[in-house]
Design an enzyme around this catalytic site. Sequence first.
Site, mmCIF file in Angstrom:
data_model
loop_
_atom_site.group_PDB
_atom_site.id
_atom_site.type_symbol
_atom_site.label_atom_id
_atom_site.label_comp_id
_atom_site.label_asym_id
_atom_site.label_seq_id
_atom_site.Cartn_x
_atom_site.Cartn_y
_atom_site.Cartn_z
ATOM 1 N N ASP A 41 -15.650 -120.062 68.358
ATOM 2 C CA ASP A 41 -16.017 -119.856 69.754
ATOM 3 C C ASP A 41 -17.507 -119.598 69.925
ATOM 4 O O ASP A 41 -17.972 -119.279 71.019
ATOM 5 C CB ASP A 41 -15.205 -118.727 70.382
ATOM 6 C CG ASP A 41 -15.577 -117.348 69.872
ATOM 7 O OD1 ASP A 41 -16.112 -117.251 68.738
ATOM 8 O OD2 ASP A 41 -15.334 -116.357 70.582
ATOM 9 N N ASP A 92 -19.196 -120.087 64.524
ATOM 10 C CA ASP A 92 -17.755 -120.022 64.316
ATOM 11 C C ASP A 92 -17.077 -120.737 65.480
ATOM 12 O O ASP A 92 -17.734 -121.360 66.305
ATOM 13 C CB ASP A 92 -17.273 -118.576 64.161
ATOM 14 C CG ASP A 92 -17.484 -117.752 65.421
ATOM 15 O OD1 ASP A 92 -18.349 -118.115 66.238
ATOM 16 O OD2 ASP A 92 -16.791 -116.730 65.598
ATOM 17 N N SER A 133 -11.550 -117.245 68.045
ATOM 18 C CA SER A 133 -12.822 -117.098 67.344
ATOM 19 C C SER A 133 -12.819 -117.802 65.988
ATOM 20 O O SER A 133 -12.621 -119.005 65.904
ATOM 21 C CB SER A 133 -13.150 -115.607 67.228
ATOM 22 O OG SER A 133 -14.448 -115.395 66.747
ATOM 23 N N ASP A 179 -19.595 -117.265 69.043
ATOM 24 C CA ASP A 179 -20.213 -115.968 69.321
ATOM 25 C C ASP A 179 -20.867 -115.404 68.061
ATOM 26 O O ASP A 179 -21.433 -114.315 68.091
ATOM 27 C CB ASP A 179 -19.216 -114.970 69.919
ATOM 28 C CG ASP A 179 -18.065 -114.611 68.985
ATOM 29 O OD1 ASP A 179 -17.956 -115.223 67.897
ATOM 30 O OD2 ASP A 179 -17.266 -113.734 69.360
#
Length: 449
Positions: free
Chosen positions: A244, A242, A104, A246
Amino acid sequence: MGRLFGTDGVRGLANRDVTAELALDLSVAAAHVLGSLGEFEGHRPRAIVGRDSRASGEFLAAAVSAGLASAGIDVNNVGVLPTPAVAFLTAELGVDIGVVLSASHNPMPDNGIKFLSRGGHKLDDELEAAIEARMGEDWERPLGGDVGRIRVDTGRAGEQYIEHLVGTIDVPLAGLRIAVDCANGAASEVGPATLRAAGADVVVINASPDGRNINEKCGSTHPEQLQAAVVASGADLGVAFDGDADRCLAVDASGALVDGDQIMGILAIAMRDRGDLVADTLVTTVMSNLGLKIAMTQAGIATIDTAVGDRYVLEAMRAGGYSLGGEQSGHIIMAAHATTGDGVLTALQLAARVAATGTTIADLAGVVRRLPQTLVNVPGVDKRRASTDESLLDAVRTAESDLGSTGRVLLRSSGTEDLVRVMVEAGTQAEADRVAHELADVVLHRLAL
């Protein structure tokens, strides 16, 4: 590593904590656990494996794919895609397991492994514990044609995800200029492509991942580049993802940051106006600014608090059937369209609200007046006694009474360090600073090791 699974899968330093061997063993154990639940009966099991742009994701995805295939599961390796894209595809294609290799917003040297069950949902604690317990066990391996096959997706998976996202809005974004910071991460291609497909004029920064530059002074954790790009390009708004994708934070035309609390406020009111906000309720965490709760009360919208972490937000949403929830960090969950936080979806919905109302994002965000907030970390203390020391609790109660309805105090113990976090919100920054440091002194005096 102790207990492998944390609040968001298995995460650590790639190739030291999160190794190829661990990835392979975890994948085999996950296949066995989910298979023992009857998930694979009556069909040849299938999995989707996706990753963010970290270099270590290449060998970890290979290891995960090998483990699943050795357990008899056919694997579709979709390459670099956002976590919510893998969750969407897991549900949309009816596969049995989704796996995401990502850390992440963490620095590039880290990586992680996250499993999703059929339907694209994160595994609960019991299933994760069962996977850990079955690692390294003896098992009967499939042979011949029963071993799984691995194929590499040629791009159709990303196209399906973009089509899904664009289909969630009913107003074109034509006429809007949007600056996008992709954090050199998983949304570097699909993020800008989605907004362009919806009609926006898109200015892109940090969309050249090289395996090493993910989250490096960019994206939602470092919005300074985006703030400058919005002003320089004359954009109507900016959005930052960010690693990833999400999460999503936004920037208004003047370069001012619009955080997750403000985004939730904008979307909650939009959904209420459309009749899509279930029970006129927004699910937030205890770290959301009190200003959001006050604004929602004034708008006739209830709020429900959870512990910090998107999994707790999602649990509360699923338990109550609620349609919107999220975190101040920009992790926003829209249950009608996603099973997890989705930064690109959030950006699209936010831009659609601007387009539909003809109102600037600054004016839309103005409904949430963020109260001044001060966070003080107090190290070297016995965090276990933070919730039981009566003198400390008396000091907190006194502070809350003095702050009244426009302030609050929150004590949180760190999950990994001997540290207590003191968070105070108040009517002025000076008051928030004063109360936070006074309580930090009490914490240190009462809980010092």
